[in-house]
Design a protein around this motif. Structure first.
Motif, PDB file in Angstrom:
ATOM      1  N   TRP A 324       0.818  -1.218   0.000  1.00 53.59           N
ATOM      2  CA  TRP A 324       0.000   0.000   0.000  1.00 53.59           C
ATOM      3  C   TRP A 324       0.849   1.265   0.000  1.00 53.59           C
ATOM      4  O   TRP A 324       0.340   2.356  -0.312  1.00 53.59           O
ATOM      5  CB  TRP A 324      -0.976  -0.013   1.184  1.00 53.59           C
ATOM      6  CG  TRP A 324      -0.288  -0.123   2.512  1.00 53.59           C
ATOM      7  CD1 TRP A 324      -0.070  -1.272   3.219  1.00 53.59           C
ATOM      8  CD2 TRP A 324       0.291   0.932   3.270  1.00 53.59           C
ATOM      9  NE1 TRP A 324       0.610  -0.983   4.374  1.00 53.59           N
ATOM     10  CE2 TRP A 324       0.843   0.363   4.439  1.00 53.59           C
ATOM     11  CE3 TRP A 324       0.388   2.320   3.092  1.00 53.59           C
ATOM     12  CZ2 TRP A 324       1.491   1.122   5.411  1.00 53.59           C
ATOM     13  CZ3 TRP A 324       1.040   3.068   4.053  1.00 53.59           C
ATOM     14  CH2 TRP A 324       1.582   2.478   5.205  1.00 53.59           C
ATOM     15  N   ILE A 328       0.064   5.195  -1.499  1.00 53.45           N
ATOM     16  CA  ILE A 328       0.378   6.480  -0.858  1.00 53.45           C
ATOM     17  C   ILE A 328       1.255   7.342  -1.772  1.00 53.45           C
ATOM     18  O   ILE A 328       1.038   8.544  -1.932  1.00 53.45           O
ATOM     19  CB  ILE A 328       1.114   6.207   0.481  1.00 53.45           C
ATOM     20  CG1 ILE A 328       0.100   6.013   1.595  1.00 53.45           C
ATOM     21  CG2 ILE A 328       2.072   7.320   0.850  1.00 53.45           C
ATOM     22  CD1 ILE A 328      -0.633   7.267   2.007  1.00 53.45           C
ATOM     23  N   GLY A 332       0.365  10.880  -3.172  1.00 52.69           N
ATOM     24  CA  GLY A 332       1.241  11.956  -2.719  1.00 52.69           C
ATOM     25  C   GLY A 332       1.668  12.906  -3.804  1.00 52.69           C
ATOM     26  O   GLY A 332       1.908  14.084  -3.555  1.00 52.69           O
ATOM     27  N   GLN A 333       1.778  12.402  -5.026  1.00 51.36           N
ATOM     28  CA  GLN A 333       2.294  13.269  -6.083  1.00 51.36           C
ATOM     29  C   GLN A 333       1.207  13.989  -6.874  1.00 51.36           C
ATOM     30  O   GLN A 333       1.517  14.719  -7.808  1.00 51.36           O
ATOM     31  CB  GLN A 333       3.196  12.482  -7.011  1.00 51.36           C
ATOM     32  CG  GLN A 333       2.501  11.444  -7.842  1.00 51.36           C
ATOM     33  CD  GLN A 333       3.509  10.565  -8.541  1.00 51.36           C
ATOM     34  OE1 GLN A 333       4.325  11.027  -9.306  1.00 51.36           O
ATOM     35  NE2 GLN A 333       3.472   9.287  -8.255  1.00 51.36           N
ATOM     36  N   PRO A 340      -2.215  14.930   4.652  1.00 49.19           N
ATOM     37  CA  PRO A 340      -1.412  13.704   4.788  1.00 49.19           C
ATOM     38  C   PRO A 340      -1.662  12.943   6.089  1.00 49.19           C
ATOM     39  O   PRO A 340      -1.207  11.816   6.239  1.00 49.19           O
ATOM     40  CB  PRO A 340       0.034  14.212   4.714  1.00 49.19           C
ATOM     41  CG  PRO A 340      -0.027  15.654   5.029  1.00 49.19           C
ATOM     42  CD  PRO A 340      -1.376  16.137   4.586  1.00 49.19           C
ATOM     43  N   SER A 356      -3.909   7.610   8.297  1.00 44.28           N
ATOM     44  CA  SER A 356      -2.479   7.651   7.953  1.00 44.28           C
ATOM     45  C   SER A 356      -1.583   6.851   8.891  1.00 44.28           C
ATOM     46  O   SER A 356      -0.356   7.016   8.866  1.00 44.28           O
ATOM     47  CB  SER A 356      -1.981   9.099   7.847  1.00 44.28           C
ATOM     48  OG  SER A 356      -2.633   9.754   6.777  1.00 44.28           O
ATOM     49  N   PRO A 358      -0.322   2.973   9.820  1.00 43.47           N
ATOM     50  CA  PRO A 358      -0.365   1.601   9.297  1.00 43.47           C
ATOM     51  C   PRO A 358      -1.168   0.669  10.214  1.00 43.47           C
ATOM     52  O   PRO A 358      -1.061   0.775  11.430  1.00 43.47           O
ATOM     53  CB  PRO A 358       1.112   1.168   9.296  1.00 43.47           C
ATOM     54  CG  PRO A 358       1.901   2.426   9.376  1.00 43.47           C
ATOM     55  CD  PRO A 358       1.055   3.417  10.105  1.00 43.47           C
TER      56      PRO A 358
ATOM     57  N   THR B  55       8.157  16.776  -3.438  1.00 48.08           N
ATOM     58  CA  THR B  55       6.936  17.580  -3.323  1.00 48.08           C
ATOM     59  C   THR B  55       5.742  16.697  -2.967  1.00 48.08           C
ATOM     60  O   THR B  55       4.607  17.161  -2.977  1.00 48.08           O
ATOM     61  CB  THR B  55       6.638  18.284  -4.659  1.00 48.08           C
ATOM     62  OG1 THR B  55       6.640  17.302  -5.686  1.00 48.08           O
ATOM     63  CG2 THR B  55       7.665  19.350  -4.945  1.00 48.08           C
ATOM     64  N   SER B  56       5.974  15.429  -2.657  1.00 44.33           N
ATOM     65  CA  SER B  56       4.864  14.544  -2.276  1.00 44.33           C
ATOM     66  C   SER B  56       4.125  15.101  -1.067  1.00 44.33           C
ATOM     67  O   SER B  56       4.718  15.709  -0.183  1.00 44.33           O
ATOM     68  CB  SER B  56       5.404  13.151  -1.939  1.00 44.33           C
ATOM     69  OG  SER B  56       4.382  12.364  -1.352  1.00 44.33           O
ATOM     70  N   HIS B  57       2.801  14.860  -1.043  1.00 39.30           N
ATOM     71  CA  HIS B  57       2.014  15.249   0.137  1.00 39.30           C
ATOM     72  C   HIS B  57       2.497  14.514   1.384  1.00 39.30           C
ATOM     73  O   HIS B  57       2.274  14.953   2.497  1.00 39.30           O
ATOM     74  CB  HIS B  57       0.539  14.901  -0.065  1.00 39.30           C
ATOM     75  CG  HIS B  57      -0.127  15.711  -1.127  1.00 39.30           C
ATOM     76  ND1 HIS B  57      -0.245  17.070  -1.052  1.00 39.30           N
ATOM     77  CD2 HIS B  57      -0.721  15.352  -2.294  1.00 39.30           C
ATOM     78  CE1 HIS B  57      -0.891  17.519  -2.126  1.00 39.30           C
ATOM     79  NE2 HIS B  57      -1.188  16.490  -2.897  1.00 39.30           N
ATOM     80  N   PHE B  58       3.117  13.356   1.172  1.00 35.08           N
ATOM     81  CA  PHE B  58       3.464  12.497   2.310  1.00 35.08           C
ATOM     82  C   PHE B  58       4.972  12.498   2.551  1.00 35.08           C
ATOM     83  O   PHE B  58       5.622  11.465   2.481  1.00 35.08           O
ATOM     84  CB  PHE B  58       2.968  11.074   2.059  1.00 35.08           C
ATOM     85  CG  PHE B  58       1.490  11.001   1.821  1.00 35.08           C
ATOM     86  CD1 PHE B  58       0.605  11.018   2.892  1.00 35.08           C
ATOM     87  CD2 PHE B  58       0.981  10.961   0.535  1.00 35.08           C
ATOM     88  CE1 PHE B  58      -0.763  10.970   2.673  1.00 35.08           C
ATOM     89  CE2 PHE B  58      -0.389  10.907   0.311  1.00 35.08           C
ATOM     90  CZ  PHE B  58      -1.261  10.919   1.382  1.00 35.08           C
ATOM     91  N   CYS B  89       5.091   7.446   6.239  1.00 33.64           N
ATOM     92  CA  CYS B  89       3.757   7.008   6.661  1.00 33.64           C
ATOM     93  C   CYS B  89       3.845   6.218   7.952  1.00 33.64           C
ATOM     94  O   CYS B  89       3.263   5.131   8.076  1.00 33.64           O
ATOM     95  CB  CYS B  89       3.079   6.171   5.590  1.00 33.64           C
ATOM     96  SG  CYS B  89       2.538   7.180   4.239  1.00 33.64           S
ATOM     97  N   THR B 234       8.233   9.501  -1.475  1.00 28.46           N
ATOM     98  CA  THR B 234       7.976  10.279  -0.268  1.00 28.46           C
ATOM     99  C   THR B 234       9.263  10.771   0.379  1.00 28.46           C
ATOM    100  O   THR B 234       9.214  11.538   1.332  1.00 28.46           O
ATOM    101  CB  THR B 234       7.259   9.389   0.760  1.00 28.46           C
ATOM    102  OG1 THR B 234       7.997   8.168   0.897  1.00 28.46           O
ATOM    103  CG2 THR B 234       5.848   9.080   0.333  1.00 28.46           C
TER     104      THR B 234
END
Lengths: 408, 408
Positions: A324, A328, A332-333, A340, A356, A358, B55-58, B89, B234
């Motif tokens: 998974w 993410i 994320g991109q 987040p 968010s 695990p 620049t990922s949100h995560f 994460c 990420t």
């Protein structure tokens, strides 16, 4: 697989020739070695018409000719389609060939040239073999049997492994109307505005303007939400012919049954779109991603499509690996308003990420689920009321095999 | 492979420890089965510092901690990096682990915590094994030998098959300055703002502000122009440490030798970026796409990256199939001002499309060219003066193999 309301009835044995007044043909003209490679659909009377096309800078020659045909009277009576050669990036000669193909078809049917739409799919940058096209068209014998529908369905395929088709009916304004569809597409599938080739017939009585409006409404949630390889073709077209032979009173957007028509069109487009995704080059599994809790529906669709288009997600699904983290990464991109800290992810009904964090889960249960051929991924962003779906397929060794040696 | 001016000299045996005052270490801490998995670079004195991030949100936890470290005094003295686990994460615990990793390293070196940057790469959604991290750090013995540089280079790798490194020197303000770099990255490579992990050391005397400015200038044409699989990680980070030990007069943007420094930084980033692209998961060939004649440079880079990122182009190159139609398809779907009638395409020096008309060419000559391991694609849009390059790799069976079973 498709959920629709009780207004819509699926006709399992139906096809593009089930609506009143449509006939089809498909023959082997020698463009491909041993498969039917040119086909056509004909309506008994000129049909109102709507179409959407690729947004590629390099629209193929047949798209220009088809747009010209439709623009003339907003009606067409026939569409002729060849596979093997896309007639794209073929310059002046390619355009002349597309006009010529239209003319041969019009002559064969004794109808006006502008009542004929033309369509091509296959290799880019090669010229149509016009002698074979002509010979093929002149062999057409139209009928409305299942065999004739299947001859057409086969003729339009390229690397597809199965024919795509569906048929639905609904009661509109007190009359039963029927809609049939077929499509082709397996590689170079990442529609933006329209997909590969889709042909939809219906006997409903509706103006070309409202038909076009309706098609534009359902495309963003159906054909535009599938991706196989992220590439938008030069030839993508979805064409709807509505010949009015069901004789309902003309449908307007104010008519109380108009939502049923929209649902009929949406069911047809979604069914064909999913059949294309499922038959993606080398695919062993159909993947459906459902995103909810986004800012709006558009954002949900964008995120769903990013996930289903990720090579890393696609290979993980192929390998039945519940990775998974790659989902993410795909989320994320995206250029979206994701929080987040509040993301849920589930594969099937196995929750893997909650707000968010695990979650522990049984790897064996996950593998058992992922070994099936229809995989659902659920993402809840807890960030709004938007929702949307996208469909794609896994990425297998066979994808590489098919594409490393397509031309040769 | 890289062309640079006579101002820049490549030091073939050089590495991150070649600039004055840098030492490195790398050990096996048991995070991975049988490969060094944690390493660090240390500067004799606190170094000015610049960095760019995903620049990922995560953004993963270590990125937050590193940004905090750098923000404090704009200087760092050490960076510690583990592979096997991305610490992404991982919520509150992940952030605490990253702080703890920083603290252990600071204690080991007897320096302030904010002089330590931390970095992690590997699987998303798993926690760091802090006991192993601590044991690993406490085993570090730093030195500036080639072996120590290679220990670090190895420790940061995940699915990479080779270590990446380069070293260049130049004369700036009458003094020889040296720059060394290393990087890791093989999958999840589609940097946007920063790539996977890149670490660059230099003894040049330059302020953190100008260093950051310089890094931001070269990233768009180097690290941001590679793609392996279209996924932005990420954890992407590029970190530059400049400890000033070459003792040049402090470099300003007005200094006549500033362009030479920019070229040095650009050569380093481009070399590492291309090494990452060449070692893309399953890759057998490095692909370079050069686009010219676009409206502006940004558009050229966007088109080049679209081409080099297309699965269909990548599989065609893998199969040594000169299928230029797929290049057209990739260009066609970019949101750019392309004139569809004026495009030239060449693979190597074999012209295949000239002003959008197909050119005849020898398939055998094309196959011979495509069987090499460095493939150049040239596109001229005849639509302006913009130009740009992008780098990627082919898509092979091994890409699928690696990614269908990454975690297990």
């Amino acid at each position: 697989m498709h959920q629709h309301s009780s207004h819509i009835e699926e006709i399992k044995q139906g096809s593009i020739v089930t609506p009143i007044g449509f006939r089809a043909a498909g023959v082997h003209a020698g463009l491909r070695y041993n498969k039917k490679d040119i086909g056509a659909i004909v309506s008994e009377v000129p049909a109102n018409c709507a179409a959407v096309y690729t947004t590629s800078h390099f629209q193929a020659a047949p798209l220009k000719v088809t747009q010209e045909s439709i623009a003339k009277e907003k009606q067409i009576q026939a569409v002729v389609v060849n596979s093997a050669c896309a007639n794209a990036c073929t310059g002046e000669q390619g355009l002349n060939d597309a006009y010529q193909m239209r003319k041969i078809m019009a002559n064969h049917l004794h109808i006006k040239e502008e009542y004929v739409a033309v369509s091509s799919t296959g290799v880019i940058g090669e010229y149509l073999q016009m002698d074979k096209i002509e010979k093929g068209i002149n062999q057409f014998i139209f009928d409305s049997t299942l065999e004739h529908a299947e001859a057409f369905q086969e003729a339009i395929l390229t690397t597809d492994t199965v024919m795509k088709k569906c048929c639905y009916s609904a009661s509109i304004a007190g009359v039963t109307v029927t809609m049939g569809g077929t499509a082709k597409g397996s590689g170079m599938i990442h529609p933006n505005m329209a997909t590969m080739l889709g042909f939809i017939t219906t006997d409903v009585n509706i103006s070309s303007e409202i038909l076009q409006d309706s098609l534009s409404k359902v495309i963003p949630t159906t054909f535009n939400q599938i991706t196989v390889d992220g590439d938008t073709s030069t030839n993508d077209t979805v064409l709807v012919m509505a010949n009015g032979m069901a004789k309902n009173e003309a449908l307007t957007e104010e008519h109380p049954d108009y939502p049923i028509f929209l649902e009929l069109l949406s069911a047809t487009c979604e069914s064909l779109a999913k059949q294309i995704a499922k038959d993606g080059e080398g695919a062993t599994k159909l993947i459906e991603v459902k995103v909810s809790g986004s800012k709006d529906d558009e954002e949900a669709r964008a995120i769903a499509k990013q996930i289903v288009g990720s090579n890393l997600v696609k290979t993980a699904i192929y390998g039945s690996d519940a990775n998974w983290g790659r989902i993410i990464t795909a989320i994320g991109q995206t250029n979206t308003a994701v929080n987040p800290a509040s993301v849920d992810i589930a594969i099937g009904n196995i929750v893997m990420l909650k707000e968010s964090e695990p979650q522990s889960f049984s790897e064996q249960v996950a593998i058992n689920y992922l070994n099936q051929d229809f995989i659902q991924i659920f993402v809840d962003l807890h960030n709004g009321k938007g929702e949307g779906k996208a469909w794609g397929c896994d990425l297998s060794y066979d994808y590489v095999k098919i594409n490393a040696s397509y031309r040769t």
